[in-house]
Scaffold this motif. Sequence first.
Motif, short mmCIF file in Angstrom:
data_model
loop_
_atom_site.label_atom_id
_atom_site.label_comp_id
_atom_site.label_asym_id
_atom_site.label_seq_id
_atom_site.Cartn_x
_atom_site.Cartn_y
_atom_site.Cartn_z
N LEU A 146 1.03 -1.35 -0.10
CA LEU A 146 -0.11 -0.03 0.12
C LEU A 146 0.90 1.44 -0.08
CD1 LEU A 146 -3.22 0.25 0.32
CD2 LEU A 146 -2.70 0.98 2.59
N ASP A 147 1.85 1.22 0.98
CA ASP A 147 2.79 2.47 0.87
C ASP A 147 3.47 2.65 -0.17
OD1 ASP A 147 4.36 4.32 2.95
OD2 ASP A 147 6.07 3.34 1.79
N PHE A 148 4.29 1.35 -0.67
CA PHE A 148 4.92 1.44 -2.14
C PHE A 148 4.04 2.13 -3.28
CE2 PHE A 148 6.15 -0.76 -6.11
CZ PHE A 148 7.33 -0.06 -6.24
N ALA A 149 2.79 1.54 -3.38
CA ALA A 149 2.00 2.06 -4.48
C ALA A 149 1.52 3.21 -4.17
CB ALA A 149 0.61 1.30 -4.44
N GLU A 150 1.39 4.01 -3.01
CA GLU A 150 1.20 5.39 -2.88
C GLU A 150 2.44 6.16 -3.27
OE1 GLU A 150 -1.60 6.68 -1.50
OE2 GLU A 150 -1.01 8.74 -1.21
N ARG A 151 3.53 5.78 -2.96
CA ARG A 151 4.74 6.62 -3.36
C ARG A 151 5.20 6.51 -4.69
NH1 ARG A 151 7.98 7.38 1.33
NH2 ARG A 151 7.13 6.24 3.02
N MET A 152 4.51 5.66 -5.60
CA MET A 152 4.80 5.49 -6.95
C MET A 152 3.76 6.17 -7.70
SD MET A 152 7.29 3.56 -8.07
CE MET A 152 6.94 2.47 -9.48
N SER A 153 2.44 6.28 -7.21
CA SER A 153 1.30 6.89 -8.10
C SER A 153 1.57 8.40 -7.92
CB SER A 153 0.06 6.28 -7.53
OG SER A 153 0.20 4.88 -7.30
N PRO A 154 1.50 9.06 -8.98
CA PRO A 154 1.34 10.39 -9.12
C PRO A 154 0.13 11.07 -8.38
CG PRO A 154 1.78 9.69 -11.26
CD PRO A 154 1.82 8.38 -10.55
N LEU A 155 -0.85 10.34 -8.64
CA LEU A 155 -2.40 10.79 -8.02
C LEU A 155 -2.41 10.18 -6.50
CD1 LEU A 155 -4.41 11.14 -10.92
CD2 LEU A 155 -2.95 12.91 -10.03
#
Length: 288
Positions: A212-221
């Motif tokens: 969840l944290d990784f996806a949050e950091r990777m996703s521009p939005l």
Amino acid sequence: MSYHLLQGKKGIIFGALNPDSIAWKAAERASEEGATLTLTNTAVAMRMGETQKLAEKLNTIAIPADATNLDDLNQLFLKSMEVLGGKIDFVLHSIGMSPNVRKERHYSDLDYNYLEKTLNVSAVSFHKVLQTARKLDAINEWGSVVALSYVAAQRTFFGYNDMADAKALLESIARSFGYIYGRERRVRINTISQSPTPTTAGSGVKGFDRLLDFAERMSPLGNATAEECADYCITLFSDLTKKVTMQNLFNDGGFSNMGMSLRALQQYEKGLFYDEECGGDAEKHRYD
Ligand SMILES: NC(=O)c1ccc[n+]([C@@H]2O[C@H](COP(=O)([O-])OP(=O)(O)OC[C@H]3O[C@@H](n4cnc5c(N)ncnc54)[C@H](O)[C@@H]3O)[C@@H](O)[C@H]2O)c1
């Protein structure tokens, strides 16, 4: 805020277990947009979960059905058409379950009986829903059917296990059935590939918090929430997307088109420092 996008439409929503469920939010939003709908879940989930509570809130009924059981599905469509007073305009398939994930079986050491169950519950059930609906001619022209998927269908994610194979099959069923149902009855079929979302099913994935944290950091939005997924479902159920079919549509804040972001890289660098300075446990996770 309501745009009355589903005024007069009738729907069936699978998979609302508790208020965290994506299907729960979708049912609430569909109702706000003017739809009438029935809810469904397995008999066990209805006993353990809160589907009935949502049905009361939305002034409707919850019909028990195992989505892998054709008789149950038949009854579900017949009962829904009876209660709603006509054919169905939209269906949400929001179902996922893997015994291999639950029992923490490694992908290179799968239990094949469990794998069959994963595929049957999480993907083949979508075919069964569509086949049942078509045989009963239960969906109106320009109706819309949506299932929920994850980017692990296209790319490999540690810990997602045999659910990745199930999602690849799910997306393929949307294309194959989308052709037939579209040609014959103008029914459209799509999958939404959603960001990691903290729900009962989502939290079962190994290392979910870090994912969840990784996806949050990777996703521009940033990650798309369950509410934002529900909003996207509403657009697909509405008449504003009539020519969208056989698609896998990403609702993921841009994650699926990223390679590396500065935010994720900075976090990764902290890990490298830890490995070098403190001695990480790299050997233990060599094959993970
Ligand atoms: N949570 C995430 O991170 C995430 C990300 C992408 C896609 N999805 C997908 O979203 C969908 C909904 O999951 P969720 O995250 O809201 O979790 P959830 O646990 O709230 O919902 C899963 C639902 O599937 C139902 N179900 C299981 N077996 C069934 C069966 N045999 N017949 C009928 N229903 C059955 C469960 O009772 C439950 O209501 C799933 O397809 C999931 O794979 C979730």
